[in-house]
Design a protein around this motif. Structure first.
Motif, PDB file in Angstrom:
ATOM      1  N   ILE A   4       0.751  -1.082   0.157  1.00  0.00           N
ATOM      2  CA  ILE A   4       0.250   0.130   0.106  1.00  0.00           C
ATOM      3  C   ILE A   4       0.899   1.346   0.017  1.00  0.00           C
ATOM      4  CG2 ILE A   4      -1.769   1.387   1.041  1.00  0.00           C
ATOM      5  CD1 ILE A   4      -2.891  -1.407   0.072  1.00  0.00           C
ATOM      6  N   PRO A   5       0.528   2.229  -0.606  1.00  0.00           N
ATOM      7  CA  PRO A   5       1.451   3.594  -0.697  1.00  0.00           C
ATOM      8  C   PRO A   5       1.604   3.888   0.617  1.00  0.00           C
ATOM      9  CG  PRO A   5      -0.157   3.648  -2.602  1.00  0.00           C
ATOM     10  CD  PRO A   5      -0.624   2.331  -1.730  1.00  0.00           C
ATOM     11  N   PRO A   6       2.838   4.311   0.925  1.00  0.00           N
ATOM     12  CA  PRO A   6       3.184   4.948   2.325  1.00  0.00           C
ATOM     13  C   PRO A   6       2.345   6.124   2.649  1.00  0.00           C
ATOM     14  CG  PRO A   6       5.273   5.195   0.693  1.00  0.00           C
ATOM     15  CD  PRO A   6       4.050   4.510   0.104  1.00  0.00           C
ATOM     16  N   GLN A   7       2.054   7.062   1.660  1.00  0.00           N
ATOM     17  CA  GLN A   7       1.328   8.139   1.926  1.00  0.00           C
ATOM     18  C   GLN A   7      -0.142   8.010   2.538  1.00  0.00           C
ATOM     19  OE1 GLN A   7       2.670   7.529  -0.920  1.00  0.00           O
ATOM     20  NE2 GLN A   7       4.301   9.257  -1.450  1.00  0.00           N
ATOM     21  N   PHE A   8      -0.688   6.732   2.026  1.00  0.00           N
ATOM     22  CA  PHE A   8      -2.115   6.489   2.543  1.00  0.00           C
ATOM     23  C   PHE A   8      -1.770   5.915   3.816  1.00  0.00           C
ATOM     24  CE2 PHE A   8      -5.056   2.960   3.450  1.00  0.00           C
ATOM     25  CZ  PHE A   8      -6.460   3.546   3.078  1.00  0.00           C
ATOM     26  N   GLY A   9      -0.735   5.116   4.355  1.00  0.00           N
ATOM     27  CA  GLY A   9      -0.672   4.620   5.582  1.00  0.00           C
ATOM     28  C   GLY A   9      -0.613   5.897   6.507  1.00  0.00           C
ATOM     29  N   PHE A  10       0.599   6.714   6.257  1.00  0.00           N
ATOM     30  CA  PHE A  10       0.720   7.935   7.070  1.00  0.00           C
ATOM     31  C   PHE A  10      -0.590   8.750   7.191  1.00  0.00           C
ATOM     32  CE2 PHE A  10       1.658  12.623   7.528  1.00  0.00           C
ATOM     33  CZ  PHE A  10       2.462  12.505   8.599  1.00  0.00           C
ATOM     34  N   ILE A  11      -1.677   8.849   6.400  1.00  0.00           N
ATOM     35  CA  ILE A  11      -2.643   9.448   6.278  1.00  0.00           C
ATOM     36  C   ILE A  11      -3.768   8.660   7.478  1.00  0.00           C
ATOM     37  CG2 ILE A  11      -4.924  10.372   5.552  1.00  0.00           C
ATOM     38  CD1 ILE A  11      -3.166  10.971   3.099  1.00  0.00           C
ATOM     39  N   LEU A  12      -3.538   7.534   7.314  1.00  0.00           N
ATOM     40  CA  LEU A  12      -4.367   6.743   8.200  1.00  0.00           C
ATOM     41  C   LEU A  12      -4.040   6.805   9.786  1.00  0.00           C
ATOM     42  CD1 LEU A  12      -6.954   4.883   8.631  1.00  0.00           C
ATOM     43  CD2 LEU A  12      -5.365   2.873   7.890  1.00  0.00           C
ATOM     44  N   ALA A  13      -2.617   6.539   9.899  1.00  0.00           N
ATOM     45  CA  ALA A  13      -2.181   6.697  10.980  1.00  0.00           C
ATOM     46  C   ALA A  13      -2.082   8.034  11.856  1.00  0.00           C
ATOM     47  CB  ALA A  13      -0.755   6.071  11.052  1.00  0.00           C
ATOM     48  N   SER A  14      -2.068   9.131  11.139  1.00  0.00           N
ATOM     49  CA  SER A  14      -2.030  10.377  11.453  1.00  0.00           C
ATOM     50  C   SER A  14      -3.657  10.728  12.093  1.00  0.00           C
ATOM     51  CB  SER A  14      -1.973  11.559  10.620  1.00  0.00           C
ATOM     52  OG  SER A  14      -0.456  11.392   9.934  1.00  0.00           O
ATOM     53  N   THR A  15      -4.653  10.006  11.353  1.00  0.00           N
ATOM     54  CA  THR A  15      -5.923  10.215  11.708  1.00  0.00           C
ATOM     55  C   THR A  15      -6.453   9.348  12.914  1.00  0.00           C
ATOM     56  OG1 THR A  15      -6.757  10.277   9.206  1.00  0.00           O
ATOM     57  CG2 THR A  15      -8.335   9.788  10.935  1.00  0.00           C
ATOM     58  N   LEU A  16      -5.852   8.350  13.060  1.00  0.00           N
ATOM     59  CA  LEU A  16      -5.867   7.480  14.260  1.00  0.00           C
ATOM     60  C   LEU A  16      -5.322   8.127  15.687  1.00  0.00           C
ATOM     61  CD1 LEU A  16      -5.719   3.719  12.948  1.00  0.00           C
ATOM     62  CD2 LEU A  16      -7.557   5.047  13.489  1.00  0.00           C
ATOM     63  N   THR A  17      -4.261   8.584  15.278  1.00  0.00           N
ATOM     64  CA  THR A  17      -3.546   9.248  16.438  1.00  0.00           C
ATOM     65  C   THR A  17      -3.735  10.976  16.894  1.00  0.00           C
ATOM     66  OG1 THR A  17      -1.647   9.699  15.025  1.00  0.00           O
ATOM     67  CG2 THR A  17      -1.506   7.685  16.507  1.00  0.00           C
ATOM     68  N   LEU A  18      -4.731  11.474  16.032  1.00  0.00           N
ATOM     69  CA  LEU A  18      -4.851  12.701  15.943  1.00  0.00           C
ATOM     70  C   LEU A  18      -5.699  13.189  17.333  1.00  0.00           C
ATOM     71  CD1 LEU A  18      -4.760  15.714  14.891  1.00  0.00           C
ATOM     72  CD2 LEU A  18      -7.123  15.278  13.640  1.00  0.00           C
ATOM     73  N   LEU A  19      -6.582  12.517  17.775  1.00  0.00           N
ATOM     74  CA  LEU A  19      -7.413  12.693  18.924  1.00  0.00           C
ATOM     75  C   LEU A  19      -6.559  12.707  20.214  1.00  0.00           C
ATOM     76  CD1 LEU A  19      -9.847  13.685  20.276  1.00  0.00           C
ATOM     77  CD2 LEU A  19     -10.659  11.296  20.147  1.00  0.00           C
ATOM     78  N   PRO A  20      -5.793  11.492  20.468  1.00  0.00           N
ATOM     79  CA  PRO A  20      -4.865  11.282  21.512  1.00  0.00           C
ATOM     80  C   PRO A  20      -3.750  12.340  21.655  1.00  0.00           C
ATOM     81  CG  PRO A  20      -5.101   9.240  20.504  1.00  0.00           C
ATOM     82  CD  PRO A  20      -5.705  10.137  19.626  1.00  0.00           C
ATOM     83  N   ALA A  21      -3.338  12.762  20.369  1.00  0.00           N
ATOM     84  CA  ALA A  21      -2.156  13.638  20.269  1.00  0.00           C
ATOM     85  C   ALA A  21      -2.770  15.247  20.793  1.00  0.00           C
ATOM     86  CB  ALA A  21      -1.609  14.145  19.049  1.00  0.00           C
ATOM     87  N   VAL A  22      -3.885  15.318  20.249  1.00  0.00           N
ATOM     88  CA  VAL A  22      -4.718  16.792  20.739  1.00  0.00           C
ATOM     89  C   VAL A  22      -4.853  16.531  22.296  1.00  0.00           C
ATOM     90  CG1 VAL A  22      -6.848  18.209  20.445  1.00  0.00           C
ATOM     91  CG2 VAL A  22      -5.740  17.272  18.503  1.00  0.00           C
ATOM     92  N   ALA A  23      -5.417  15.628  22.734  1.00  0.00           N
ATOM     93  CA  ALA A  23      -5.758  15.716  24.163  1.00  0.00           C
ATOM     94  C   ALA A  23      -4.467  15.686  25.010  1.00  0.00           C
ATOM     95  CB  ALA A  23      -6.470  14.075  24.526  1.00  0.00           C
ATOM     96  N   GLY A  24      -3.325  15.086  24.570  1.00  0.00           N
ATOM     97  CA  GLY A  24      -2.187  15.260  25.179  1.00  0.00           C
ATOM     98  C   GLY A  24      -1.552  16.689  25.298  1.00  0.00           C
ATOM     99  N   SER A  25      -1.701  17.356  24.363  1.00  0.00           N
ATOM    100  CA  SER A  25      -1.244  18.669  23.861  1.00  0.00           C
ATOM    101  C   SER A  25      -2.135  19.568  24.976  1.00  0.00           C
ATOM    102  CB  SER A  25      -1.396  19.299  22.617  1.00  0.00           C
ATOM    103  OG  SER A  25      -0.472  18.396  21.747  1.00  0.00           O
ATOM    104  N   LEU A  26      -3.514  19.317  25.058  1.00  0.00           N
ATOM    105  CA  LEU A  26      -4.106  20.168  25.684  1.00  0.00           C
ATOM    106  C   LEU A  26      -3.750  20.121  27.341  1.00  0.00           C
ATOM    107  CD1 LEU A  26      -7.774  20.269  24.164  1.00  0.00           C
ATOM    108  CD2 LEU A  26      -6.525  22.247  24.600  1.00  0.00           C
TER     109      LEU A  26
END
Length: 252
Positions: free
Chosen positions: A131-153
């Protein structure tokens, strides 16, 4: 010994469950799916993250569905109460219930997947399937966005409290504090995006050629058969729904 699900198995189960629930359009089934997802979240130890996130999404959405369809449903005939142009109809409440429970089931299923899947395993599985790595990076970023925002807050809140900011219990005070947290949050996310871009560039993220991964994810034959059967059953459910809902005499 517990069974470790392959990331594709968990993703297939989540997608197929959501599709079948949507195709069935049955609120008892939607309630059963939502309760099963909540029970799995409790068993997996992620209920403390899944349920609050679901509440943030679903409470305003379900209230809007109740107001929109419960009071202003044009196809409603059984009027239960009326205030001027607003009419509470049994049909509108039924439609709001069906749509709300279906949405609740789908949201809980996908949140359960996002909070339980191993992102490194998912990326390794995608890389193994070319699978193109760009797709994997977008999917991983989507899955980790909420925990990252919660940690930053949380870090921003702790830093502001250390500097003497007092957060009172009133709603207006909390909204004012949230406004003061948004600027450092956005700046922190922009800085994090820049750091990730530099790290990806240093590792040759955009370079062509074959890629290898040090992480191997086992994919048992039983799980591959389960994914194939789930996809076939889901396709059959969608076809059955289309056949049932197809207007009589439409092809004549």
């Amino acid at each position: 010994m517990t069974l470790r699900l392959h990331p594709f198995t968990a993703l297939t189960a989540a997608v197929c469950t959501a599709v079948v629930t949507t195709a069935a359009s049955s609120w008892p089934l939607s309630v059963a799916v939502a309760l099963a997802a909540a029970a799995l979240a409790v068993r997996g130890g992620v209920a403390g993250r899944v349920l609050p996130a679901a509440a943030v999404i679903l409470v305003p959405l379900c209230l809007s569905l109740l107001v929109l369809h419960g009071l202003f449903f044009p196809e409603g005939h059984t009027v239960l109460a009326q205030w001027g142009p607003a009419r509470v109809t049994a049909e509108g409440l039924g439609f709001a219930l069906e749509l709300g429970t279906r949405t609740t089931a789908c949201v809980l299923v996908f949140l359960l997947f996002s909070f339980t899947v191993s992102v490194p395993d998912l990326l390794s599985a995608l890389s193994a399937r070319r699978i193109p790595p760009q797709f994997g990076f977008i999917l991983a970023s989507t899955l980790t966005l909420l925990p990252a925002v919660a940690g930053s807050l949380d870090r921003i809140r702790q830093a502001q409290e250390t500097r003497g900011m007092v957060v009172r219990g009133g709603l207006l005070s909390r909204l004012g504090t949230l406004r003061l947290q948004m600027v450092p949050l956005v700046l922190a996310l922009m800085d994090d995006a820049g750091s990730r871009a530099q790290a990806l560039d240093a590792r040759g993220f955009g370079s062509p050629g074959p890629r290898t991964s040090y992480r191997e994810v086992a994919d048992p034959a039983a799980q591959r058969r389960f994914r194939a059967a789930a996809l076939v059953l889901t396709a059959a459910a969608v076809v059955a729904r289309l056949v049932v809902s197809w207007p009589a005499g439409a092809g004549s």
